[in-house]
Design a protein around this motif. Structure first.
Motif, mmCIF file in Angstrom:
data_model
loop_
_atom_site.group_PDB
_atom_site.id
_atom_site.type_symbol
_atom_site.label_atom_id
_atom_site.label_comp_id
_atom_site.label_asym_id
_atom_site.label_seq_id
_atom_site.Cartn_x
_atom_site.Cartn_y
_atom_site.Cartn_z
ATOM 1 N N ASN A 12 -11.975 -8.124 -5.483
ATOM 2 C CA ASN A 12 -13.087 -7.291 -5.936
ATOM 3 C C ASN A 12 -13.298 -6.101 -4.994
ATOM 4 O OD1 ASN A 12 -15.419 -6.663 -7.583
ATOM 5 N ND2 ASN A 12 -16.681 -7.446 -5.907
ATOM 6 N N ILE A 13 -13.208 -6.358 -3.692
ATOM 7 C CA ILE A 13 -13.344 -5.276 -2.710
ATOM 8 C C ILE A 13 -12.187 -4.280 -2.862
ATOM 9 C CG2 ILE A 13 -13.302 -4.723 -0.234
ATOM 10 C CD1 ILE A 13 -14.683 -7.414 0.266
ATOM 11 N N LEU A 14 -10.991 -4.810 -3.080
ATOM 12 C CA LEU A 14 -9.826 -3.935 -3.264
ATOM 13 C C LEU A 14 -10.016 -3.007 -4.445
ATOM 14 C CD1 LEU A 14 -6.850 -3.100 -2.785
ATOM 15 C CD2 LEU A 14 -6.206 -4.994 -4.298
ATOM 16 N N PHE A 15 -10.447 -3.548 -5.575
ATOM 17 C CA PHE A 15 -10.599 -2.737 -6.774
ATOM 18 C C PHE A 15 -11.733 -1.725 -6.644
ATOM 19 C CE2 PHE A 15 -8.468 -5.959 -9.857
ATOM 20 C CZ PHE A 15 -7.257 -5.702 -9.221
ATOM 21 N N ARG A 16 -12.692 -2.009 -5.783
ATOM 22 C CA ARG A 16 -13.741 -1.018 -5.508
ATOM 23 C C ARG A 16 -13.199 0.129 -4.672
ATOM 24 N NH1 ARG A 16 -17.563 -5.198 -4.021
ATOM 25 N NH2 ARG A 16 -17.417 -4.461 -1.876
ATOM 26 N N ASN A 17 -12.124 -0.121 -3.943
ATOM 27 C CA ASN A 17 -11.620 0.861 -2.996
ATOM 28 C C ASN A 17 -10.427 1.674 -3.497
ATOM 29 O OD1 ASN A 17 -12.757 0.551 0.133
ATOM 30 N ND2 ASN A 17 -13.172 -1.210 -1.154
ATOM 31 N N ILE A 18 -9.705 1.153 -4.482
ATOM 32 C CA ILE A 18 -8.622 1.948 -5.062
ATOM 33 C C ILE A 18 -9.237 2.988 -5.994
ATOM 34 C CG2 ILE A 18 -6.563 1.935 -6.519
ATOM 35 C CD1 ILE A 18 -6.047 -0.917 -5.695
ATOM 36 N N PRO A 19 -8.947 4.273 -5.790
ATOM 37 C CA PRO A 19 -9.508 5.306 -6.675
ATOM 38 C C PRO A 19 -9.237 5.010 -8.141
ATOM 39 C CG PRO A 19 -8.551 6.331 -4.749
ATOM 40 C CD PRO A 19 -8.207 4.863 -4.667
ATOM 41 N N GLY A 20 -10.256 5.216 -8.964
ATOM 42 C CA GLY A 20 -10.187 4.853 -10.373
ATOM 43 C C GLY A 20 -9.087 5.536 -11.153
ATOM 44 N N MET A 21 -8.735 6.776 -10.785
ATOM 45 C CA MET A 21 -7.722 7.494 -11.536
ATOM 46 C C MET A 21 -6.366 6.799 -11.446
ATOM 47 S SD MET A 21 -7.392 10.095 -13.531
ATOM 48 C CE MET A 21 -8.791 11.155 -13.131
#
Length: 241
Positions: A12-21
């Motif tokens: 969950n933390i990883l997906f918050r930190n990878i830019p959405g684009m």
């Protein structure tokens, strides 16, 4: 249970930190390349290339970017999630194909054959879905860990290093992807020979790699911008202790 909870929290933390684009391009390319794979682009005795290759290189480029910046473990988690997301979309497509309504193309052609063909295309076939899922997951995981393995032996601060680790890992992973799918599907169900499996796997990997080579400078610029802007600091601090 504790390990699962820890895994989910870290993911969950990883997906918050990878830019959405980057994540959006990755997930979309995974879903659409499997859909486009239903249409052949080139088909000869020893060369078979489907339209899925037009997007598959985007998936590998995104994984190379994530691996370079966040590490192979992060790329693996992203790959597993993408597979689950793709299976969910396939399930939705399957349900849609089983509904009694008509596709828009039916009203243009007036042909039930066209409507049935679209249902078959979007509904998919179990062995194609199984083969593509296994091939995709294995090749994605292989690409990430090989990319990181090579990267640890380079300086990692130049486009040359980024390109070297990306091209080698992508070329081999694309071959693995094509080979596994060809063995599980084309060889078993379509009667391909081993010569066809190997040659088509090699040629497909070549064309897919060529596409990534053209736009790899974009991937390198993305990574350098992330480094400059300290993107993903929360996740990087977590994995570095």
């Amino acid at each position: 249970m504790k390990n699962l909870k820890s895994y989910l929290e870290e993911t969950n933390i990883l997906f918050r930190n990878i830019p959405g684009m980057v994540m959006s391009f990755f997930f979309l390319s995974v879903v659409l390349m499997n859909l486009l794979a239903n249409k052949e682009l080139i088909s000869t005795t020893y060369l078979a290339l489907d339209c899925g290759f037009m997007l598959s290189w985007i998936s590998f480029l995104c994984l190379d970017i994530v691996t370079k910046y966040f590490g192979a473990k992060a790329a693996s988690r992203l790959s597993i999630t993408a597979l689950l997301f793709n299976l969910l979309v396939c399930l939705i497509f399957k349900i849609a194909s089983m509904t009694p309504g008509m596709w828009a193309a039916y009203y243009d052609s007036g042909s039930m054959a066209v409507n049935d063909a679209l249902n078959t295309t979007f509904g998919g076939t179990w062995y194609v879905l199984l083969g593509s899922s296994i091939a995709m997951l294995v090749s994605f995981l292989f690409n990430g860990w090989l990319n990181e393995f090579i990267g640890k032996r380079l300086q990692n601060n130049s486009f040359k290093d980024f390109a070297l680790r990306s091209y080698i890992s992508t070329a081999l992973a694309q071959f693995v992807d094509n080979f596994i799918f060809a063995m599980l599907v084309s060889y078993v169900f379509f009667g391909w020979t081993m010569v066809q499996v190997i040659i088509c796997s090699l040629t497909g990997a070549f064309f897919e790699l060529l596409c990534e080579v053209i736009l790899s400078p974009v991937g390198y610029r993305i990574v350098t911008r992330w480094e400059k802007e300290k993107v993903g600091k929360e996740y990087l601090d977590l994995i570095r202790g």
